[in-house]
Design an enzyme around this catalytic site. Sequence first.
Site, PDB file in Angstrom:
ATOM      1  N   ASP A  53       0.840  -1.005  -0.397  1.00 17.24           N
ATOM      2  CA  ASP A  53      -0.026   0.229   0.070  1.00 17.24           C
ATOM      3  C   ASP A  53       0.864   0.890   0.216  1.00 17.24           C
ATOM      4  O   ASP A  53       1.822   1.812   1.164  1.00 17.24           O
ATOM      5  CB  ASP A  53      -1.234  -0.450   1.235  1.00 17.24           C
ATOM      6  CG  ASP A  53      -1.586   1.197   1.197  1.00 17.24           C
ATOM      7  OD1 ASP A  53      -1.643   2.571   0.609  1.00 17.24           O
ATOM      8  OD2 ASP A  53      -2.832   1.101   1.900  1.00 17.24           O
ATOM      9  N   VAL A  54       1.419   1.644  -0.816  1.00 15.01           N
ATOM     10  CA  VAL A  54       1.637   3.194  -1.213  1.00 15.01           C
ATOM     11  C   VAL A  54       1.783   4.437  -0.356  1.00 15.01           C
ATOM     12  O   VAL A  54       2.043   5.441   0.172  1.00 15.01           O
ATOM     13  CB  VAL A  54       2.035   3.352  -2.978  1.00 15.01           C
ATOM     14  CG1 VAL A  54       2.593   2.473  -3.683  1.00 15.01           C
ATOM     15  CG2 VAL A  54       0.733   3.589  -3.424  1.00 15.01           C
ATOM     16  N   ASN A  80       3.316   4.425 -10.717  1.00 17.46           N
ATOM     17  CA  ASN A  80       2.508   3.717 -11.457  1.00 17.46           C
ATOM     18  C   ASN A  80       1.134   3.934 -10.748  1.00 17.46           C
ATOM     19  O   ASN A  80       0.415   4.265 -10.942  1.00 17.46           O
ATOM     20  CB  ASN A  80       2.551   2.700 -12.380  1.00 17.46           C
ATOM     21  CG  ASN A  80       1.082   2.240 -13.158  1.00 17.46           C
ATOM     22  OD1 ASN A  80       0.216   2.637 -13.803  1.00 17.46           O
ATOM     23  ND2 ASN A  80       0.449   0.986 -12.142  1.00 17.46           N
ATOM     24  N   TYR A 146      -7.734  15.161  -8.366  1.00 16.96           N
ATOM     25  CA  TYR A 146      -6.585  14.084  -9.580  1.00 16.96           C
ATOM     26  C   TYR A 146      -5.936  15.164  -9.953  1.00 16.96           C
ATOM     27  O   TYR A 146      -4.258  14.715 -10.000  1.00 16.96           O
ATOM     28  CB  TYR A 146      -7.158  13.666 -10.669  1.00 16.96           C
ATOM     29  CG  TYR A 146      -6.582  12.880 -11.040  1.00 16.96           C
ATOM     30  CD1 TYR A 146      -6.297  11.470 -11.361  1.00 16.96           C
ATOM     31  CD2 TYR A 146      -6.962  12.821 -12.340  1.00 16.96           C
ATOM     32  CE1 TYR A 146      -5.484  10.119 -11.599  1.00 16.96           C
ATOM     33  CE2 TYR A 146      -5.643  11.875 -13.685  1.00 16.96           C
ATOM     34  CZ  TYR A 146      -5.974  10.976 -12.781  1.00 16.96           C
ATOM     35  OH  TYR A 146      -4.794   9.861 -13.984  1.00 16.96           O
ATOM     36  N   LYS A 150      -2.002  15.266  -9.599  1.00 14.77           N
ATOM     37  CA  LYS A 150      -0.810  14.138 -11.063  1.00 14.77           C
ATOM     38  C   LYS A 150       0.105  15.976 -11.475  1.00 14.77           C
ATOM     39  O   LYS A 150       1.550  15.481 -11.920  1.00 14.77           O
ATOM     40  CB  LYS A 150      -1.389  14.549 -12.213  1.00 14.77           C
ATOM     41  CG  LYS A 150      -2.258  12.672 -11.797  1.00 14.77           C
ATOM     42  CD  LYS A 150      -1.648  12.147 -11.393  1.00 14.77           C
ATOM     43  CE  LYS A 150      -2.241  10.812 -11.784  1.00 14.77           C
ATOM     44  NZ  LYS A 150      -1.002   9.384 -11.756  1.00 14.77           N
ATOM     45  N   THR A 181      -8.690   0.403 -19.241  1.00 18.12           N
ATOM     46  CA  THR A 181      -8.094  -0.115 -17.628  1.00 18.12           C
ATOM     47  C   THR A 181      -9.239  -0.276 -16.651  1.00 18.12           C
ATOM     48  O   THR A 181     -10.678   0.636 -16.908  1.00 18.12           O
ATOM     49  CB  THR A 181      -6.998   0.339 -17.029  1.00 18.12           C
ATOM     50  OG1 THR A 181      -7.587   1.813 -16.644  1.00 18.12           O
ATOM     51  CG2 THR A 181      -5.793   0.555 -17.862  1.00 18.12           C
TER      52      THR A 181
HETATM   53  N1  LIG Z   1      -6.324   4.547 -17.579  1.00 16.92           N
HETATM   54  C1  LIG Z   1      -6.587   6.145 -18.168  1.00 16.92           C
HETATM   55  O1  LIG Z   1      -6.959   6.361 -18.956  1.00 16.92           O
HETATM   56  C2  LIG Z   1      -5.573   6.452 -17.397  1.00 16.92           C
HETATM   57  C3  LIG Z   1      -5.213   8.171 -17.970  1.00 16.92           C
HETATM   58  C4  LIG Z   1      -3.662   9.287 -17.161  1.00 16.92           C
HETATM   59  C5  LIG Z   1      -3.421   8.340 -16.252  1.00 16.92           C
HETATM   60  N2  LIG Z   1      -3.500   7.177 -15.575  1.00 16.92           N
HETATM   61  C6  LIG Z   1      -2.704   7.261 -15.019  1.00 16.92           C
HETATM   62  O2  LIG Z   1      -2.464   5.731 -14.819  1.00 16.92           O
HETATM   63  C7  LIG Z   1      -1.748   4.624 -14.022  1.00 16.92           C
HETATM   64  C8  LIG Z   1      -2.147   3.013 -13.418  1.00 16.92           C
HETATM   65  O3  LIG Z   1      -3.833   3.199 -13.522  1.00 16.92           O
HETATM   66  P1  LIG Z   1      -4.438   1.877 -14.864  1.00 16.92           P
HETATM   67  O4  LIG Z   1      -5.553   2.802 -15.590  1.00 16.92           O
HETATM   68  O5  LIG Z   1      -4.014   1.147 -15.014  1.00 16.92           O
HETATM   69  O6  LIG Z   1      -5.694   2.189 -13.817  1.00 16.92           O
HETATM   70  P2  LIG Z   1      -6.290   0.636 -12.696  1.00 16.92           P
HETATM   71  O7  LIG Z   1      -6.392  -0.875 -13.713  1.00 16.92           O
HETATM   72  O8  LIG Z   1      -7.135   1.031 -11.818  1.00 16.92           O
HETATM   73  O9  LIG Z   1      -4.655   0.024 -11.968  1.00 16.92           O
HETATM   74  C9  LIG Z   1      -3.818   1.161 -10.719  1.00 16.92           C
HETATM   75  C10 LIG Z   1      -3.321   0.518 -10.582  1.00 16.92           C
HETATM   76  O10 LIG Z   1      -2.960   1.136  -9.225  1.00 16.92           O
HETATM   77  C11 LIG Z   1      -2.673   0.410  -8.071  1.00 16.92           C
HETATM   78  N3  LIG Z   1      -2.565   0.664  -6.635  1.00 16.92           N
HETATM   79  C12 LIG Z   1      -4.104   1.998  -5.481  1.00 16.92           C
HETATM   80  N4  LIG Z   1      -4.284   2.473  -4.819  1.00 16.92           N
HETATM   81  C13 LIG Z   1      -3.082   2.145  -4.112  1.00 16.92           C
HETATM   82  C14 LIG Z   1      -2.273   2.158  -3.320  1.00 16.92           C
HETATM   83  N5  LIG Z   1      -2.343   2.470  -2.577  1.00 16.92           N
HETATM   84  N6  LIG Z   1      -1.117   1.268  -3.375  1.00 16.92           N
HETATM   85  C15 LIG Z   1      -0.112  -0.129  -3.426  1.00 16.92           C
HETATM   86  N7  LIG Z   1      -1.144   0.042  -4.872  1.00 16.92           N
HETATM   87  C16 LIG Z   1      -2.330   1.364  -5.590  1.00 16.92           C
HETATM   88  C17 LIG Z   1      -3.895  -1.090  -8.397  1.00 16.92           C
HETATM   89  O11 LIG Z   1      -3.874  -1.825  -7.298  1.00 16.92           O
HETATM   90  P3  LIG Z   1      -5.032  -2.305  -5.852  1.00 16.92           P
HETATM   91  O12 LIG Z   1      -6.272  -1.228  -6.319  1.00 16.92           O
HETATM   92  O13 LIG Z   1      -4.968  -3.745  -5.658  1.00 16.92           O
HETATM   93  O14 LIG Z   1      -4.046  -1.648  -4.815  1.00 16.92           O
HETATM   94  C18 LIG Z   1      -3.895  -1.428  -9.530  1.00 16.92           C
HETATM   95  O15 LIG Z   1      -2.573  -1.762  -9.217  1.00 16.92           O
HETATM   96  C19 LIG Z   1      -2.469   6.265 -12.736  1.00 16.92           C
HETATM   97  O16 LIG Z   1      -1.999   6.244 -11.087  1.00 16.92           O
HETATM   98  C20 LIG Z   1      -3.409   6.292 -13.084  1.00 16.92           C
HETATM   99  O17 LIG Z   1      -3.610   8.289 -12.398  1.00 16.92           O
HETATM  100  C21 LIG Z   1      -4.346   6.695 -16.279  1.00 16.92           C
END
Ligand SMILES: NC(=O)c1ccc[n+]([C@@H]2O[C@H](COP(=O)([O-])OP(=O)(O)OC[C@H]3O[C@@H](n4cnc5c(N)ncnc54)[C@H](OP(=O)(O)O)[C@@H]3O)[C@@H](O)[C@H]2O)c1
Length: 248
Positions: A53-54, A80, A146, A150, A181
Amino acid sequence: MTGGGRGIGAATARLLAGGGAAVAVAARTEAEVEAVARGIEAVGGRAISVPLDVTDEGSVAAAFEMTRAAFGPVDILVNNAGTPGVPLPVAQTELSSWRRVFDVNVTGAFLCAREAMPHMISGDWGRIVNVSSAAARHPMAGMAAYGASKAALDQLTRVLALEGEAHNVAVTGVYPGVIDTKMQEESRAFGPDLIGKQLHRMFHGYRDFGMLRPPEEPAELISYLCAPEAARLNGHVIRLEQLEALKE
Ligand SMILES: NC(=O)c1ccc[n+]([C@@H]2O[C@H](COP(=O)([O-])OP(=O)(O)OC[C@H]3O[C@@H](n4cnc5c(N)ncnc54)[C@H](OP(=O)(O)O)[C@@H]3O)[C@@H](O)[C@H]2O)c1
């Protein structure tokens, strides 16, 4: 690799492992990180799953300890793990929700970087990639926590880049684009009565107009930034669309 259990993090973990890195796949949902790590091993890669848990200082310290015990000191860190929180106007945002978004998106990256930097500096090599969002630059009503978190992450990227540059530690940020995602799935699940018609339309529009890109695309950019050639990009925050130009 924080947030390695699914989405962009899982795709990046697989790509880095395919390139020969030993990967610690870390997040809270143990079944997900375990599945990603086993999948990497099944195709001949090296990976462990790490509960993390980060937002929890002790959990971050334990995760790095576990990783060091398995593979030695961490010389590549991908911050990430991220959360959008519930996208509400500031006037309706609870302090606890605001803090939660900053805890995951900014403090989590700080805690992990603080663990990783000393070894990277003493080893005279390191790469940190912070997964940010275009929301850092483009204000959207309802996305204050958010976007501001960021933007803070981007400034953390630039400062870490200065602190590492004399030691061949390159720190970069990534704007992944709109990626298919669970985060997008969860954003689509918020009703228009809660988040307003405009954001609701936007999240559904991403899917309905075919704008969602696969996680493997930002994973390729992140992997590129973990490589030796990323040294020249130290301190930059890079959009996915810039990847092809970077390779020229
Ligand atoms: N998808 C998009 O369109 C998009 C666009 C811009 C930026 N992003 C960025 O990309 C990154 C990855 O997102 P994603 O789209 O791949 O979303 P996702 O599928 O929901 O994955 C998020 C990951 O972060 C982990 N996480 C969340 N809270 C955490 C915590 N407290 N400690 C450790 N791990 C944690 C989650 O695992 P657990 O819940 O199991 O901990 C999961 O593995 C994020 O930083 C997001 O802001 C995504």
